[in-house]
Design a protein around this motif. Sequence first.
Motif, PDB file in Angstrom:
ATOM      1  N   PRO A  22      -1.028  19.974 -59.245  1.00 12.81           N
ATOM      2  CA  PRO A  22      -2.134  20.459 -60.079  1.00 12.81           C
ATOM      3  C   PRO A  22      -2.272  21.982 -60.127  1.00 12.81           C
ATOM      4  CG  PRO A  22      -2.971  19.730 -57.960  1.00 12.81           C
ATOM      5  CD  PRO A  22      -1.506  19.428 -57.946  1.00 12.81           C
ATOM      6  N   ARG A  56      -3.149  25.114 -65.488  1.00 12.42           N
ATOM      7  CA  ARG A  56      -4.351  25.947 -65.414  1.00 12.42           C
ATOM      8  C   ARG A  56      -4.158  27.240 -64.631  1.00 12.42           C
ATOM      9  NH1 ARG A  56      -8.369  22.927 -61.243  1.00 12.42           N
ATOM     10  NH2 ARG A  56      -6.863  21.928 -59.908  1.00 12.42           N
ATOM     11  N   ALA A  60      -0.559  28.874 -57.171  1.00  6.86           N
ATOM     12  CA  ALA A  60      -1.817  29.077 -56.419  1.00  6.86           C
ATOM     13  C   ALA A  60      -1.544  29.222 -54.936  1.00  6.86           C
ATOM     14  CB  ALA A  60      -2.761  27.914 -56.649  1.00  6.86           C
ATOM     15  N   ALA A  62       1.461  28.788 -51.396  1.00 10.05           N
ATOM     16  CA  ALA A  62       2.402  27.865 -50.764  1.00 10.05           C
ATOM     17  C   ALA A  62       1.786  26.470 -50.799  1.00 10.05           C
ATOM     18  CB  ALA A  62       2.651  28.294 -49.324  1.00 10.05           C
ATOM     19  N   ASP A  63       2.641  25.469 -50.693  1.00 11.15           N
ATOM     20  CA  ASP A  63       2.166  24.085 -50.728  1.00 11.15           C
ATOM     21  C   ASP A  63       1.597  23.729 -49.351  1.00 11.15           C
ATOM     22  OD1 ASP A  63       3.516  20.968 -51.996  1.00 11.15           O
ATOM     23  OD2 ASP A  63       1.760  21.400 -50.754  1.00 11.15           O
ATOM     24  N   ILE A  64       0.264  23.704 -49.294  1.00  7.82           N
ATOM     25  CA  ILE A  64      -0.411  23.513 -48.004  1.00  7.82           C
ATOM     26  C   ILE A  64      -0.084  22.149 -47.419  1.00  7.82           C
ATOM     27  CG2 ILE A  64      -2.647  23.511 -46.834  1.00  7.82           C
ATOM     28  CD1 ILE A  64      -3.730  25.313 -48.974  1.00  7.82           C
ATOM     29  N   GLY A 101       1.067  32.839 -51.672  1.00  6.37           N
ATOM     30  CA  GLY A 101       2.469  32.891 -52.080  1.00  6.37           C
ATOM     31  C   GLY A 101       2.633  33.123 -53.569  1.00  6.37           C
ATOM     32  N   GLU A 104       2.417  36.705 -54.023  1.00  6.33           N
ATOM     33  CA  GLU A 104       3.604  37.299 -53.402  1.00  6.33           C
ATOM     34  C   GLU A 104       4.825  37.138 -54.296  1.00  6.33           C
ATOM     35  OE1 GLU A 104       2.729  35.109 -49.787  1.00  6.33           O
ATOM     36  OE2 GLU A 104       2.917  36.975 -48.668  1.00  6.33           O
ATOM     37  N   GLU A 124      -4.753  33.854 -47.205  1.00 10.42           N
ATOM     38  CA  GLU A 124      -4.165  33.173 -46.068  1.00 10.42           C
ATOM     39  C   GLU A 124      -5.073  33.183 -44.822  1.00 10.42           C
ATOM     40  OE1 GLU A 124      -2.630  35.131 -48.127  1.00 10.42           O
ATOM     41  OE2 GLU A 124      -0.628  34.387 -48.597  1.00 10.42           O
ATOM     42  N   PRO A 131      -0.453  36.569 -44.824  1.00  8.93           N
ATOM     43  CA  PRO A 131       0.543  36.429 -45.883  1.00  8.93           C
ATOM     44  C   PRO A 131       1.942  36.368 -45.252  1.00  8.93           C
ATOM     45  CG  PRO A 131      -1.085  38.082 -46.465  1.00  8.93           C
ATOM     46  CD  PRO A 131      -1.342  37.709 -45.038  1.00  8.93           C
ATOM     47  N   GLY A 132       2.737  35.395 -45.681  1.00  9.04           N
ATOM     48  CA  GLY A 132       4.027  35.188 -44.988  1.00  9.04           C
ATOM     49  C   GLY A 132       5.221  35.335 -45.903  1.00  9.04           C
ATOM     50  N   PHE A 270     -10.064  23.031 -44.983  1.00  5.63           N
ATOM     51  CA  PHE A 270      -9.739  23.217 -46.412  1.00  5.63           C
ATOM     52  C   PHE A 270      -9.647  21.865 -47.116  1.00  5.63           C
ATOM     53  CE2 PHE A 270      -7.939  25.160 -50.116  1.00  5.63           C
ATOM     54  CZ  PHE A 270      -7.057  24.216 -50.621  1.00  5.63           C
ATOM     55  N   ARG A 274     -12.579  19.007 -49.633  1.00  5.05           N
ATOM     56  CA  ARG A 274     -12.194  18.403 -50.933  1.00  5.05           C
ATOM     57  C   ARG A 274     -12.207  16.883 -50.861  1.00  5.05           C
ATOM     58  NH1 ARG A 274     -10.580  23.275 -50.505  1.00  5.05           N
ATOM     59  NH2 ARG A 274     -10.309  24.604 -52.330  1.00  5.05           N
ATOM     60  N   GLN A 278     -14.141  12.408 -52.467  1.00  6.13           N
ATOM     61  CA  GLN A 278     -13.170  11.367 -52.830  1.00  6.13           C
ATOM     62  C   GLN A 278     -13.609  10.064 -52.157  1.00  6.13           C
ATOM     63  OE1 GLN A 278      -9.422  13.080 -51.664  1.00  6.13           O
ATOM     64  NE2 GLN A 278      -9.593  14.752 -53.125  1.00  6.13           N
TER      65      GLN A 278
HETATM   66  N1  T1G Z   1      -1.210  23.556 -51.817  1.00  8.20           N
HETATM   67  C1  T1G Z   1      -1.326  22.231 -52.082  1.00  8.20           C
HETATM   68  N2  T1G Z   1      -2.350  21.686 -52.778  1.00  8.20           N
HETATM   69  C2  T1G Z   1      -3.305  22.537 -53.215  1.00  8.20           C
HETATM   70  C3  T1G Z   1      -3.263  23.930 -52.976  1.00  8.20           C
HETATM   71  C4  T1G Z   1      -2.143  24.434 -52.248  1.00  8.20           C
HETATM   72  N3  T1G Z   1      -2.003  25.738 -52.001  1.00  8.20           N
HETATM   73  N4  T1G Z   1      -4.380  24.485 -53.540  1.00  8.20           N
HETATM   74  C5  T1G Z   1      -5.070  23.495 -54.106  1.00  8.20           C
HETATM   75  N5  T1G Z   1      -4.440  22.323 -53.914  1.00  8.20           N
HETATM   76  C6  T1G Z   1      -4.872  21.017 -54.410  1.00  8.20           C
HETATM   77  C7  T1G Z   1      -6.231  20.618 -53.845  1.00  8.20           C
HETATM   78  O1  T1G Z   1      -6.071  19.986 -52.580  1.00  8.20           O
HETATM   79  C8  T1G Z   1      -6.705  19.657 -54.929  1.00  8.20           C
HETATM   80  O2  T1G Z   1      -5.989  18.452 -54.731  1.00  8.20           O
HETATM   81  C9  T1G Z   1      -6.172  20.263 -56.217  1.00  8.20           C
HETATM   82  O3  T1G Z   1      -5.076  21.117 -55.817  1.00  8.20           O
HETATM   83  C10 T1G Z   1      -7.200  21.093 -56.952  1.00  8.20           C
HETATM   84  O4  T1G Z   1      -7.717  22.020 -55.991  1.00  8.20           O
HETATM   85  C11 T1G Z   1       3.380  32.052 -47.951  1.00  8.20           C
HETATM   86  C12 T1G Z   1       1.557  30.670 -46.600  1.00  8.20           C
HETATM   87  C13 T1G Z   1      -6.333  27.284 -56.390  1.00  8.20           C
HETATM   88  C14 T1G Z   1      -8.630  28.278 -56.386  1.00  8.20           C
HETATM   89  O5  T1G Z   1      -5.145  29.245 -50.047  1.00  8.20           O
HETATM   90  O6  T1G Z   1      -8.194  28.130 -53.354  1.00  8.20           O
HETATM   91  O7  T1G Z   1       0.428  30.827 -49.790  1.00  8.20           O
HETATM   92  O8  T1G Z   1      -7.957  16.970 -54.230  1.00  8.20           O
HETATM   93  O9  T1G Z   1     -10.079  21.171 -56.121  1.00  8.20           O
HETATM   94  O10 T1G Z   1     -11.561  24.198 -57.424  1.00  8.20           O
HETATM   95  O11 T1G Z   1       1.793  33.733 -47.785  1.00  8.20           O
HETATM   96  O12 T1G Z   1      -7.484  25.093 -54.875  1.00  8.20           O
HETATM   97  O13 T1G Z   1      -7.063  17.154 -56.573  1.00  8.20           O
HETATM   98  O14 T1G Z   1      -5.699  15.996 -54.775  1.00  8.20           O
HETATM   99  O15 T1G Z   1      -9.528  23.387 -55.002  1.00  8.20           O
HETATM  100  O16 T1G Z   1      -9.904  24.595 -59.359  1.00  8.20           O
HETATM  101  C15 T1G Z   1      -2.609  30.248 -50.135  1.00  8.20           C
HETATM  102  C16 T1G Z   1      -5.909  27.347 -51.981  1.00  8.20           C
HETATM  103  C17 T1G Z   1      -1.838  29.174 -49.445  1.00  8.20           C
HETATM  104  C18 T1G Z   1      -5.202  28.633 -52.345  1.00  8.20           C
HETATM  105  C19 T1G Z   1      -8.212  26.004 -57.344  1.00  8.20           C
HETATM  106  N6  T1G Z   1      -3.314  29.701 -51.275  1.00  8.20           N
HETATM  107  N7  T1G Z   1      -6.432  26.711 -53.170  1.00  8.20           N
HETATM  108  O17 T1G Z   1      -9.534  25.600 -57.093  1.00  8.20           O
HETATM  109  O18 T1G Z   1      -9.314  23.113 -57.518  1.00  8.20           O
HETATM  110  S1  T1G Z   1      -1.032  29.806 -48.020  1.00  8.20           S
HETATM  111  C20 T1G Z   1      -4.558  29.209 -51.118  1.00  8.20           C
HETATM  112  C21 T1G Z   1      -7.583  27.153 -53.736  1.00  8.20           C
HETATM  113  C22 T1G Z   1       0.194  30.766 -48.622  1.00  8.20           C
HETATM  114  C23 T1G Z   1       1.955  32.421 -48.278  1.00  8.20           C
HETATM  115  C24 T1G Z   1       0.956  31.561 -47.618  1.00  8.20           C
HETATM  116  C25 T1G Z   1      -8.079  26.358 -54.902  1.00  8.20           C
HETATM  117  C26 T1G Z   1      -7.793  27.001 -56.271  1.00  8.20           C
HETATM  118  P1  T1G Z   1      -6.727  17.036 -55.101  1.00  8.20           P
HETATM  119  P2  T1G Z   1      -9.253  22.405 -56.070  1.00  8.20           P
HETATM  120  P3  T1G Z   1     -10.164  24.371 -57.909  1.00  8.20           P
END
Ligand code: T1G
Length: 694
Positions: A22, A56, A60, A62-64, A101, A104, A124, A131-132, A270, A274, A278
Amino acid sequence: MTNPVRYESHGEIAVIRIDNPPVNASSLAVRAGLVEAAATFAKGPEKVAVLMAEGRTFIAGADITEFGKTPTEPYLPDAIMALESLEKPVVCVIHGTALGGGFEVALGCHYRVMLRGAKVGLPEVNLGLIPGAGGTQRLPRLVGIVSAADIFTSARQVSAEDAFALGIADELSNADPFEAGMEFARKVLAEGLPVRRLSEMSVPPTDADSLAALKKKVARANPGHICHLRAIDVAVAGADKPFDEAMLMERGVFLDMMATPQRKAMIHAFFSERKTAQLPELKGVTPRTIRHVGVIGGGTMGGGIAVSCLLNGLHVTLIERDGEAVEKAHTGIARTLADSVKRGKLSAGGRDQLLADKLVTTDDYEALSTADVIIEAVFESMDVKKDVFTKLDAVAKPGAVLASNTSYLDVDEIAAMTSRPQDVIGLHFFSPAHVMRLLEIVVAAKTAPEVVATGFALAKALKKVPVRAGVCDGFIGNRILKTYRTAADIMVLEGASPFQVDKALVDFGFAMGPYAVADLAGIDIGYLTRKRLLPTRQKGERWGDWGDKLYEMGRLGRKTGHGHYIYDDASPKGRPDPEVEDIIAAERKAKGINARDFTDEEIVERYMAAMINEGAKVVSEGIALRPLDVDVTKLYGYGFPRFRGGPMHYADHIGLAKVLATIEAAAKDDAFFWQPADLLKTLVAEGRDFNSLN
Ligand code: T1G
């Protein structure tokens, strides 16, 4: 594994299109797809590439969902280097929120176009990480260490306009991502713009005082956290190193943080916030439309609820008992909105428009006849609430949701006052209602599923974190609060100082200890609660009475400048009042208690054991659906330290057997209070943890 990265050729322009709903998280498939697309572009005839995403948002992050699993190559830093090291320019188009990411990846491209309304950020630290994938090394080379550190330690989202002003974005566009990218690519071709690698730039000079001030601010704002300062330190350390060496330093710290309990706790938080919405009972259930909200009562809670609705685009009709109270409520709402203007959350014009077009304050219940949801927020007295709901039943339109903001009263009993119990629900907001994100959605026995769904829809509209709660005294949050507050009182009766208890819990990570909280909420609240509970007290039950003594002395806490602490110009945040120790010592003597010393460690152990034990009971009784619902309630309504993930996650971290042992040891002093929950004993016996129930 289908390839979520498509490569398209448009003449001299290549378009690399990511499609991983998504939120286009940089999963293994995306990373591998980017490396492949970079190789195709390197060999291909195109002279410039556009990197964009479908859906959209740009990537957003890395895949958490991959966190905690064995990392698989290509790692994100390598995929980014595959883009940056190309000999032909890559233009990144950012829409939605390019976070972590995702940002990045954009920094690894040679040019960045942002759509107006888009945002970038490095959140992060909200996950216990840093940030990695180059964020601590490329961003400082672009904007300097202090600006970069402010971004990656605050986790704030930077607007397109601010990003352009900082030089992060090279262009702003109102077009769609594809058109915006093609337009800039044509500019690159026309002007012969070269590749431009941040990794080859030097970090601008750093003002030492500004950096020191930032580190001090960050440490103060994030007590107990480790990742914020580690991120700054590695940015500083890498600034004068060759980029490859700097990246190795960042990776080392990133992997350190990935291995910490804090990272595990914050990822749990985190996903948990969410998951609370559900619910199986909501599957396929359509909420009712919400446009017009009625609020009964314009005091602190009612006014805050009205402001929360107004700030999120809803029409509000607020009812007070007479003209004077109506005027006072309106003034209070206008004042709160003025604060939002001061904080830059609302324009002055926006405030005026809300007050003129979206708010009606009146003493006439008939004005509620078109309201979709009506929230009662009057005095916490069942008689007063029954009177209000009788009136609502007479004026509210068929299908209107009738909600009570009660913080502990029986919603079934309130529903029974109406001809439509299926439309009655509890919506427990937390003060200040326009700031605190938690909303307990209290489902009564006869509440209809679409009314529950409407409660959750209202929470989403108000940007609240909803938690479903069953009906009991205090629902989830206040019921558990009563238990761990009693545990603290018993420890004080047995010899601990209230000030030692507060400090031990602040050192654990709470924003405030229970007695500072009591002073903030008002000693009168505790006094009234103890009076209300007096008839329910049982033989063998123990509780502290010194709060009643403070109440009788008129020491109501912050609002009178004197409670457990003294609040004056010399100590605005309060200093311990030694006289409170004397009052408690007198109570111990009167109750025949010989005081003993407590260590801070024991205080935390018992306080947490009480919280966890009651949380287990609340889950067993179905008041909370899962342990994660207890965690989210405590995280978002009671200042539980986020880096510990919530009480139930924390219990799993220290081990349920240890929690049970603490309770059994304490039971030797007080078998009445310390009764281990059956669920806790079962999980220990079966070698399971609370997370197995989430
Ligand atoms: N990975 C996997 N799933 C994610 C995700 C992510 N990063 N972000 C959101 N989802 C899923 C969420 O669980 C939900 O799933 C759906 O997407 C919609 O999310 C290397 C290591 C982007 C502002 O911290 O802040 O990068 O419940 O309900 O309100 O340096 O999601 O529908 O099954 O929150 O519109 C850094 C975290 C990761 C961003 C959107 N990135 N996400 O908000 O939708 S670490 C984040 C958010 C990283 C690097 C490091 C928000 C959003 P489901 P949502 P939303």
